[in-house]
Write a protein that holds these residues in place. Structure first.
Motif, PDB file in Angstrom:
ATOM      1  N   ARG A 157       0.881  -0.983  -0.084  1.00 33.80           N
ATOM      2  CA  ARG A 157       0.123  -0.045  -0.157  1.00 33.80           C
ATOM      3  C   ARG A 157       1.120   1.291   0.057  1.00 33.80           C
ATOM      4  O   ARG A 157       0.422   2.176  -0.515  1.00 33.80           O
ATOM      5  CB  ARG A 157      -1.045   0.041   1.269  1.00 33.80           C
ATOM      6  CG  ARG A 157      -2.034  -1.116   1.031  1.00 33.80           C
ATOM      7  CD  ARG A 157      -3.023  -1.239   2.145  1.00 33.80           C
ATOM      8  NE  ARG A 157      -4.228  -1.910   1.624  1.00 33.80           N
ATOM      9  CZ  ARG A 157      -5.160  -2.193   2.678  1.00 33.80           C
ATOM     10  NH1 ARG A 157      -5.298  -1.221   3.634  1.00 33.80           N
ATOM     11  NH2 ARG A 157      -6.327  -3.107   2.153  1.00 33.80           N
TER      12      ARG A 157
ATOM     13  N   GLN B 118       2.221   1.764  -3.453  1.00 36.70           N
ATOM     14  CA  GLN B 118       1.243   2.444  -4.354  1.00 36.70           C
ATOM     15  C   GLN B 118       0.976   3.990  -4.212  1.00 36.70           C
ATOM     16  O   GLN B 118       0.827   4.595  -5.040  1.00 36.70           O
ATOM     17  CB  GLN B 118      -0.274   1.593  -4.174  1.00 36.70           C
ATOM     18  CG  GLN B 118      -0.122   0.287  -4.700  1.00 36.70           C
ATOM     19  CD  GLN B 118      -1.351  -0.479  -4.677  1.00 36.70           C
ATOM     20  OE1 GLN B 118      -2.530   0.189  -4.635  1.00 36.70           O
ATOM     21  NE2 GLN B 118      -1.539  -1.651  -4.096  1.00 36.70           N
TER      22      GLN B 118
ATOM     23  N   VAL C 201      -0.276   5.578  -7.300  1.00 37.70           N
ATOM     24  CA  VAL C 201      -1.452   4.811  -7.925  1.00 37.70           C
ATOM     25  C   VAL C 201      -2.496   5.134  -7.017  1.00 37.70           C
ATOM     26  O   VAL C 201      -3.635   5.060  -7.613  1.00 37.70           O
ATOM     27  CB  VAL C 201      -1.121   3.248  -7.615  1.00 37.70           C
ATOM     28  CG1 VAL C 201      -2.003   2.281  -7.843  1.00 37.70           C
ATOM     29  CG2 VAL C 201       0.322   2.893  -8.493  1.00 37.70           C
TER      30      VAL C 201
ATOM     31  N   PRO D  15      -8.744   2.712  -3.355  1.00 38.41           N
ATOM     32  CA  PRO D  15      -8.579   1.965  -4.278  1.00 38.41           C
ATOM     33  C   PRO D  15      -7.351   0.860  -4.755  1.00 38.41           C
ATOM     34  O   PRO D  15      -6.775   1.316  -5.433  1.00 38.41           O
ATOM     35  CB  PRO D  15      -9.086   2.876  -5.610  1.00 38.41           C
ATOM     36  CG  PRO D  15      -8.454   4.149  -5.149  1.00 38.41           C
ATOM     37  CD  PRO D  15      -8.710   4.263  -3.639  1.00 38.41           C
ATOM     38  N   TRP D  16      -7.078   0.349  -3.399  1.00 35.15           N
ATOM     39  CA  TRP D  16      -5.755  -0.423  -3.404  1.00 35.15           C
ATOM     40  C   TRP D  16      -5.844  -1.447  -4.643  1.00 35.15           C
ATOM     41  O   TRP D  16      -6.715  -2.190  -4.812  1.00 35.15           O
ATOM     42  CB  TRP D  16      -5.584  -1.219  -2.229  1.00 35.15           C
ATOM     43  CG  TRP D  16      -5.645  -0.138  -1.014  1.00 35.15           C
ATOM     44  CD1 TRP D  16      -6.480  -0.290  -0.093  1.00 35.15           C
ATOM     45  CD2 TRP D  16      -4.517   0.783  -0.845  1.00 35.15           C
ATOM     46  NE1 TRP D  16      -6.222   0.645   1.093  1.00 35.15           N
ATOM     47  CE2 TRP D  16      -4.931   1.468   0.300  1.00 35.15           C
ATOM     48  CE3 TRP D  16      -3.748   1.210  -1.222  1.00 35.15           C
ATOM     49  CZ2 TRP D  16      -4.369   2.519   1.196  1.00 35.15           C
ATOM     50  CZ3 TRP D  16      -2.728   2.294  -0.693  1.00 35.15           C
ATOM     51  CH2 TRP D  16      -3.265   2.948   0.557  1.00 35.15           C
ATOM     52  N   ARG D  17      -4.808  -1.289  -5.314  1.00 38.34           N
ATOM     53  CA  ARG D  17      -4.837  -2.469  -6.495  1.00 38.34           C
ATOM     54  C   ARG D  17      -4.359  -3.665  -6.036  1.00 38.34           C
ATOM     55  O   ARG D  17      -3.196  -3.878  -5.191  1.00 38.34           O
ATOM     56  CB  ARG D  17      -3.505  -1.870  -7.596  1.00 38.34           C
ATOM     57  CG  ARG D  17      -4.225  -0.883  -8.410  1.00 38.34           C
ATOM     58  CD  ARG D  17      -3.433  -0.440  -9.824  1.00 38.34           C
ATOM     59  NE  ARG D  17      -3.904   0.515 -10.476  1.00 38.34           N
ATOM     60  CZ  ARG D  17      -2.900   1.226 -11.219  1.00 38.34           C
ATOM     61  NH1 ARG D  17      -1.758   0.847 -11.340  1.00 38.34           N
ATOM     62  NH2 ARG D  17      -3.235   2.310 -11.811  1.00 38.34           N
TER      63      ARG D  17
ATOM     64  N   THR E 191      -2.444  -7.206  -6.668  1.00 42.89           N
ATOM     65  CA  THR E 191      -1.752  -7.909  -7.559  1.00 42.89           C
ATOM     66  C   THR E 191      -2.322  -9.430  -7.754  1.00 42.89           C
ATOM     67  O   THR E 191      -2.581 -10.313  -6.748  1.00 42.89           O
ATOM     68  CB  THR E 191      -0.382  -8.015  -7.195  1.00 42.89           C
ATOM     69  OG1 THR E 191       0.131  -6.718  -7.058  1.00 42.89           O
ATOM     70  CG2 THR E 191       0.582  -8.820  -7.889  1.00 42.89           C
TER      71      THR E 191
ATOM     72  N   ARG F 244      -9.514 -12.276  -3.140  1.00 42.02           N
ATOM     73  CA  ARG F 244      -8.873 -10.885  -2.723  1.00 42.02           C
ATOM     74  C   ARG F 244      -8.425 -11.041  -1.019  1.00 42.02           C
ATOM     75  O   ARG F 244      -9.229 -11.561  -0.368  1.00 42.02           O
ATOM     76  CB  ARG F 244      -9.936  -9.818  -2.658  1.00 42.02           C
ATOM     77  CG  ARG F 244      -8.845  -8.409  -2.453  1.00 42.02           C
ATOM     78  CD  ARG F 244      -9.560  -7.398  -2.655  1.00 42.02           C
ATOM     79  NE  ARG F 244      -8.658  -5.983  -2.296  1.00 42.02           N
ATOM     80  CZ  ARG F 244      -8.386  -5.176  -3.622  1.00 42.02           C
ATOM     81  NH1 ARG F 244      -8.656  -5.426  -4.520  1.00 42.02           N
ATOM     82  NH2 ARG F 244      -7.546  -4.265  -3.040  1.00 42.02           N
TER      83      ARG F 244
ATOM     84  N   ASP G 166      -1.895  -6.101  -1.129  1.00 40.88           N
ATOM     85  CA  ASP G 166      -3.331  -6.682  -1.675  1.00 40.88           C
ATOM     86  C   ASP G 166      -2.974  -7.650  -2.637  1.00 40.88           C
ATOM     87  O   ASP G 166      -2.185  -7.215  -3.525  1.00 40.88           O
ATOM     88  CB  ASP G 166      -4.311  -5.346  -2.039  1.00 40.88           C
ATOM     89  CG  ASP G 166      -4.524  -4.625  -0.721  1.00 40.88           C
ATOM     90  OD1 ASP G 166      -5.532  -5.115  -0.049  1.00 40.88           O
ATOM     91  OD2 ASP G 166      -4.018  -3.641  -0.424  1.00 40.88           O
TER      92      ASP G 166
ATOM     93  N   GLN H   5      -4.826 -10.715  -5.437  1.00 41.52           N
ATOM     94  CA  GLN H   5      -6.024 -11.354  -5.609  1.00 41.52           C
ATOM     95  C   GLN H   5      -5.483 -12.561  -6.339  1.00 41.52           C
ATOM     96  O   GLN H   5      -4.649 -12.980  -7.166  1.00 41.52           O
ATOM     97  CB  GLN H   5      -6.613 -10.744  -7.078  1.00 41.52           C
ATOM     98  CG  GLN H   5      -7.865 -11.360  -7.696  1.00 41.52           C
ATOM     99  CD  GLN H   5      -8.931 -11.208  -6.845  1.00 41.52           C
ATOM    100  OE1 GLN H   5      -9.233 -10.210  -6.139  1.00 41.52           O
ATOM    101  NE2 GLN H   5      -9.742 -12.358  -6.803  1.00 41.52           N
TER     102      GLN H   5
END
Length: 169
Positions: free
Chosen positions: A38, A41, A46, A84-86, A88, A144, A165, A167
């Protein structure tokens, strides 16, 4: 008289040197840069964040925290799951890469999902190299997930915290 003048000049210059001289650095700083944590990002723009954008390596708090901000109020946005954390995309084994901007003797590295520790690695009370990588098995978890990575310092009461974070498929 020369000695008095030197002392007077020294006394006048000392506060200026203190104000413009080099700033001391902390003895240890680090964070997970891949997959992008985080704070990474935030540093990469990001996600819009506060102070952490400028110092992603500085999430240092007392050992035993289980929060993304390590208990540091000024980095509270790292705990905000509505940002809106992306995440990976990854399989069930993940390579976590730590970057250290200042290194310090390490007791352990720990990885958590929720309150469950999923991995621990010894630092052997040694100063780590500039980067360290760990391969972590996430078990049967899918979807997630947020992994809390912790760098426990060997000779202080503090640790460094990074949330990542993912996926998982």
């Amino acid at each position: 008289m020369k000695t008095s003048r030197k002392l007077l000049i020294g006394a006048a210059i000392a506060p200026v040197i203190a104000l413009v001289g080099p700033v001391g650095t902390a003895s240890a700083h680090g964070y997970v840069n891949a997959p992008a944590s985080r704070q990474a990002q935030c540093a990469q723009n990001v996600v819009s964040c506060g102070d952490i954008k400028w110092e992603p390596q500085s999430v240092e708090g007392a050992k035993g925290q289980r929060t993304c901000n390590g208990g540091v109020a000024r980095f509270a946005e790292l705990n905000d799951n509505s940002k809106p954390w992306r995440a990976t995309a990854t399989g069930r084994t993940v390579q976590f890469n730590w970057t250290f901007t200042a290194r310090h003797k390490t007791s352990t590295y720990e990885y958590y999902i929720g309150n469950t520790r999923i991995a621990s690695f010894s630092g052997n009370n040694q100063v780590p190299p500039a980067t360290v990588s760990h391969s972590v098995n996430l078990g049967n978890r899918t979807g997630r997930q947020t992994v809390l990575a912790i760098w426990n310092i060997a000779d202080t009461a503090n640790a460094f915290y990074s949330c990542v974070d993912l996926q998982v498929s």
